[in-house]
Write a protein that holds these residues in place. Structure first.
Motif, PDB file in Angstrom:
ATOM      1  N   GLU A   1       0.836  -1.208   0.000  1.00  0.00           N
ATOM      2  CA  GLU A   1       0.000   0.000   0.000  1.00  0.00           C
ATOM      3  C   GLU A   1       0.874   1.264   0.000  1.00  0.00           C
ATOM      4  OE1 GLU A   1      -2.834   2.052   3.258  1.00  0.00           O
ATOM      5  OE2 GLU A   1      -3.452   0.022   2.667  1.00  0.00           O
ATOM      6  N   THR A   2       1.916   1.272   0.828  1.00  0.00           N
ATOM      7  CA  THR A   2       2.818   2.424   0.860  1.00  0.00           C
ATOM      8  C   THR A   2       3.506   2.605  -0.481  1.00  0.00           C
ATOM      9  OG1 THR A   2       3.191   2.200   3.233  1.00  0.00           O
ATOM     10  CG2 THR A   2       4.865   3.409   1.990  1.00  0.00           C
ATOM     11  N   TYR A   3       3.993   1.505  -1.046  1.00  0.00           N
ATOM     12  CA  TYR A   3       4.666   1.566  -2.338  1.00  0.00           C
ATOM     13  C   TYR A   3       3.712   2.072  -3.418  1.00  0.00           C
ATOM     14  CZ  TYR A   3       7.814   0.255  -6.109  1.00  0.00           C
ATOM     15  OH  TYR A   3       8.636   0.280  -7.211  1.00  0.00           O
ATOM     16  N   GLN A   4       2.470   1.606  -3.385  1.00  0.00           N
ATOM     17  CA  GLN A   4       1.475   2.035  -4.380  1.00  0.00           C
ATOM     18  C   GLN A   4       1.184   3.534  -4.268  1.00  0.00           C
ATOM     19  OE1 GLN A   4       0.534   0.040  -6.829  1.00  0.00           O
ATOM     20  NE2 GLN A   4      -0.459   1.814  -7.729  1.00  0.00           N
ATOM     21  N   LYS A   5       1.121   4.064  -3.041  1.00  0.00           N
ATOM     22  CA  LYS A   5       0.906   5.500  -2.845  1.00  0.00           C
ATOM     23  C   LYS A   5       2.060   6.304  -3.439  1.00  0.00           C
ATOM     24  CE  LYS A   5      -1.932   5.594   1.310  1.00  0.00           C
ATOM     25  NZ  LYS A   5      -1.989   5.963   2.733  1.00  0.00           N
ATOM     26  N   ILE A   6       3.265   5.800  -3.248  1.00  0.00           N
ATOM     27  CA  ILE A   6       4.428   6.485  -3.821  1.00  0.00           C
ATOM     28  C   ILE A   6       4.312   6.524  -5.340  1.00  0.00           C
ATOM     29  CG2 ILE A   6       6.921   6.330  -4.186  1.00  0.00           C
ATOM     30  CD1 ILE A   6       7.039   5.001  -1.345  1.00  0.00           C
ATOM     31  N   MET A   7       4.023   5.376  -5.929  1.00  0.00           N
ATOM     32  CA  MET A   7       4.000   5.264  -7.387  1.00  0.00           C
ATOM     33  C   MET A   7       2.821   6.005  -8.020  1.00  0.00           C
ATOM     34  SD  MET A   7       6.761   3.712  -7.759  1.00  0.00           S
ATOM     35  CE  MET A   7       6.867   3.206  -9.451  1.00  0.00           C
ATOM     36  N   SER A   8       1.657   6.005  -7.369  1.00  0.00           N
ATOM     37  CA  SER A   8       0.476   6.619  -7.989  1.00  0.00           C
ATOM     38  C   SER A   8       0.234   8.058  -7.531  1.00  0.00           C
ATOM     39  CB  SER A   8      -0.767   5.767  -7.721  1.00  0.00           C
ATOM     40  OG  SER A   8      -1.016   5.680  -6.338  1.00  0.00           O
ATOM     41  N   ASP A   9       0.606   8.407  -6.308  1.00  0.00           N
ATOM     42  CA  ASP A   9       0.339   9.753  -5.798  1.00  0.00           C
ATOM     43  C   ASP A   9       1.556  10.683  -5.899  1.00  0.00           C
ATOM     44  OD1 ASP A   9      -2.124   8.698  -5.152  1.00  0.00           O
ATOM     45  OD2 ASP A   9      -1.777   8.670  -2.983  1.00  0.00           O
ATOM     46  N   TRP A  10       2.697  10.235  -5.380  1.00  0.00           N
ATOM     47  CA  TRP A  10       3.858  11.117  -5.317  1.00  0.00           C
ATOM     48  C   TRP A  10       4.593  11.214  -6.648  1.00  0.00           C
ATOM     49  CZ3 TRP A  10       9.137  10.896  -6.030  1.00  0.00           C
ATOM     50  CH2 TRP A  10       9.841  12.009  -5.587  1.00  0.00           C
ATOM     51  N   LEU A  11       4.941  10.089  -7.233  1.00  0.00           N
ATOM     52  CA  LEU A  11       5.819  10.067  -8.405  1.00  0.00           C
ATOM     53  C   LEU A  11       5.294  10.850  -9.612  1.00  0.00           C
ATOM     54  CD1 LEU A  11       8.577   8.950  -9.296  1.00  0.00           C
ATOM     55  CD2 LEU A  11       7.366   6.958 -10.202  1.00  0.00           C
ATOM     56  N   PRO A  12       4.021  10.708 -10.008  1.00  0.00           N
ATOM     57  CA  PRO A  12       3.559  11.396 -11.222  1.00  0.00           C
ATOM     58  C   PRO A  12       3.677  12.926 -11.181  1.00  0.00           C
ATOM     59  CG  PRO A  12       1.991   9.714 -10.574  1.00  0.00           C
ATOM     60  CD  PRO A  12       2.983   9.837  -9.456  1.00  0.00           C
ATOM     61  N   ASN A  13       3.654  13.513  -9.999  1.00  0.00           N
ATOM     62  CA  ASN A  13       3.700  14.976  -9.869  1.00  0.00           C
ATOM     63  C   ASN A  13       5.025  15.489  -9.314  1.00  0.00           C
ATOM     64  OD1 ASN A  13       0.890  15.183 -10.624  1.00  0.00           O
ATOM     65  ND2 ASN A  13       0.455  14.323  -8.610  1.00  0.00           N
TER      66      ASN A  13
END
Length: 157
Positions: free
Chosen positions: A108-120
């Protein structure tokens, strides 16, 4: 989740590695059961933390291959003394995204990084090892557990 961008220095690690696929998470427990009792054989430890490291091969499209190397390891001062059936590796220096993970759901933490943080963020994932540092607050299998995720990043050109 409070991400930090840090410059991580080169790190030498010693441990045991396996090749696994994304869905073979059962192999991780076996890897640590093999490594943990042998940790005291490593003579040049820098600290008392354990490191889980993943090394992905990337295909021609820049996507991770299906299988990857998973390591159970520790940081050492040098790679001159490596116990039998263990290996050494140098994690290259570079920029990393450091994120404190709490609890048991690392995915879940990894997914938040990849979908929320990384794109922006203005960054992309770099082709260097990913790793997690399990220090004093790490409690395997506990909702109170804490560990630091390190994801290799580079600025978008």
């Amino acid at each position: 989740m409070i991400p930090q961008i840090i410059e991580n220095l080169e790190m030498n690690v010693v441990g045991i590695s396996i090749v696994m696929k994304q869905h073979e998470t059962h192999k991780i427990r076996a890897l640590w059961q093999q490594f943990s009792p042998r940790k005291n054989e490593i003579t040049n430890l820098l600290n008392n933390t354990s490191i889980a490291m993943q090394i992905f091969s990337v295909n021609e499209n820049g996507e991770p291959e299906d299988s990857f190397n998973m390591w159970a390891c520790v940081e050492v001062s040098e790679l001159s003394e490596i116990p039998n059936e263990m290996k050494g590796f140098t994690i290259p220096k570079g920029e990393y995204l450091k994120v404190l993970h709490k609890g048991m759901n690392a995915g879940e933490t990894y997914q938040k990084i990849m979908s929320d943080w990384l794109p922006n963020s203005g960054y992309v994932i770099d082709d260097r090892p990913h790793f997690q540092v399990m220090g004093e607050k790490y409690k395997n299998g506990s909702p109170d557990s804490e560990e630091d995720f390190y994801l290799p990043i580079k600025r978008i050109a």
